[in-house]
Design a protein around this motif. Sequence first.
Motif, PDB file in Angstrom:
ATOM      1  N   ASN A 279       0.824  -1.216   0.000  1.00 44.99           N
ATOM      2  CA  ASN A 279       0.000   0.000   0.000  1.00 44.99           C
ATOM      3  C   ASN A 279       0.853   1.259   0.000  1.00 44.99           C
ATOM      4  OD1 ASN A 279      -2.453  -1.343  -0.105  1.00 44.99           O
ATOM      5  ND2 ASN A 279      -2.620  -1.485   2.122  1.00 44.99           N
ATOM      6  N   GLU A 280       1.949   1.251   0.738  1.00 48.48           N
ATOM      7  CA  GLU A 280       2.836   2.424   0.777  1.00 48.48           C
ATOM      8  C   GLU A 280       3.547   2.604  -0.567  1.00 48.48           C
ATOM      9  OE1 GLU A 280       4.428   5.895   2.275  1.00 48.48           O
ATOM     10  OE2 GLU A 280       2.831   4.655   3.138  1.00 48.48           O
ATOM     11  N   LEU A 281       3.970   1.516  -1.200  1.00 46.49           N
ATOM     12  CA  LEU A 281       4.579   1.613  -2.532  1.00 46.49           C
ATOM     13  C   LEU A 281       3.591   2.216  -3.535  1.00 46.49           C
ATOM     14  CD1 LEU A 281       6.467  -1.816  -2.678  1.00 46.49           C
ATOM     15  CD2 LEU A 281       7.526   0.458  -2.629  1.00 46.49           C
ATOM     16  N   LYS A 282       2.331   1.829  -3.444  1.00 47.19           N
ATOM     17  CA  LYS A 282       1.303   2.399  -4.334  1.00 47.19           C
ATOM     18  C   LYS A 282       1.082   3.878  -4.022  1.00 47.19           C
ATOM     19  CE  LYS A 282      -1.258  -1.761  -5.492  1.00 47.19           C
ATOM     20  NZ  LYS A 282      -2.497  -2.524  -5.369  1.00 47.19           N
ATOM     21  N   LYS A 283       1.011   4.214  -2.731  1.00 46.20           N
ATOM     22  CA  LYS A 283       0.784   5.601  -2.327  1.00 46.20           C
ATOM     23  C   LYS A 283       1.900   6.510  -2.839  1.00 46.20           C
ATOM     24  CE  LYS A 283      -0.380   5.816   1.951  1.00 46.20           C
ATOM     25  NZ  LYS A 283      -0.388   5.948   3.421  1.00 46.20           N
ATOM     26  N   ARG A 284       3.131   6.009  -2.835  1.00 43.21           N
ATOM     27  CA  ARG A 284       4.281   6.792  -3.288  1.00 43.21           C
ATOM     28  C   ARG A 284       4.436   6.793  -4.805  1.00 43.21           C
ATOM     29  NH1 ARG A 284       9.184   5.777   1.032  1.00 43.21           N
ATOM     30  NH2 ARG A 284       7.902   5.889   2.899  1.00 43.21           N
TER      31      ARG A 284
ATOM     32  N   ARG B 250       2.114   0.603  -9.606  1.00 45.51           N
ATOM     33  CA  ARG B 250       0.806   1.079 -10.067  1.00 45.51           C
ATOM     34  C   ARG B 250      -0.198  -0.051 -10.226  1.00 45.51           C
ATOM     35  NH1 ARG B 250       1.422   4.681 -15.241  1.00 45.51           N
ATOM     36  NH2 ARG B 250       2.325   2.818 -16.143  1.00 45.51           N
ATOM     37  N   SER B 251       0.270  -1.303 -10.148  1.00 44.89           N
ATOM     38  CA  SER B 251      -0.616  -2.440 -10.388  1.00 44.89           C
ATOM     39  C   SER B 251      -0.238  -3.577  -9.444  1.00 44.89           C
ATOM     40  CB  SER B 251      -0.486  -2.890 -11.849  1.00 44.89           C
ATOM     41  OG  SER B 251       0.775  -3.505 -12.058  1.00 44.89           O
ATOM     42  N   LYS B 252      -0.708  -4.772  -9.752  1.00 38.28           N
ATOM     43  CA  LYS B 252      -0.364  -5.949  -8.945  1.00 38.28           C
ATOM     44  C   LYS B 252       0.913  -6.629  -9.458  1.00 38.28           C
ATOM     45  CE  LYS B 252      -5.156  -6.823  -7.766  1.00 38.28           C
ATOM     46  NZ  LYS B 252      -5.349  -6.941  -6.353  1.00 38.28           N
ATOM     47  N   ASN B 253       1.499  -6.103 -10.521  1.00 36.41           N
ATOM     48  CA  ASN B 253       2.729  -6.654 -11.092  1.00 36.41           C
ATOM     49  C   ASN B 253       3.918  -5.983 -10.408  1.00 36.41           C
ATOM     50  OD1 ASN B 253       4.884  -7.522 -12.590  1.00 36.41           O
ATOM     51  ND2 ASN B 253       4.133  -6.721 -14.536  1.00 36.41           N
TER      52      ASN B 253
END
Length: 162
Positions: free
Chosen positions: A21-26, A30-33
């Motif tokens: 979740n933090e990687l996505k927030k930053r 951008r996806s599940k890959n």
Amino acid sequence: MDLISKLSDDDLIKAYGEVINELKKRGIIRSKNLLGDLGEYLAINQYCNTIGLPNLQPAPIGTQNIDAISVKGERYSIKSTTGKVTGVFYGLNEPDSKEPELQKFEYIIVVKFNEDYVLEKIIELNWTNFLKNKKWHSRMRAWNLTITQKLINDSKIIYVRN
């Protein structure tokens, strides 16, 4: 990282979700890959932060065949791997096709990680060298690249870990 080894199984699983979740927030993924997104993020950053390389921006999610675009409009496909073989390139002619090959991108960037997801190498091939080095994956009915010394010799070295 000794802290991680002290986590219970449940806490470790929860921590993984929190890291994702933090990687996505930053904006790192951008996806599940996860591996593909990490490679795209690191390649784009390397290009944007290296004098003499074009500034790249991510292609919109779902764009076929490309992952980044230069400010000049050049199209880049980015493949990430922890092994010796990239993922496959769909949409290209099969080996026995008599049709001319339509150019899908100008450059391919290969991002090589070790098994611990530490960046080892970033290389770039132009379309001509991609066509020269691509290998048919009969089960997937698509093309991929095998990271060999020949491929590296045909590539532009963008980054190598010391």
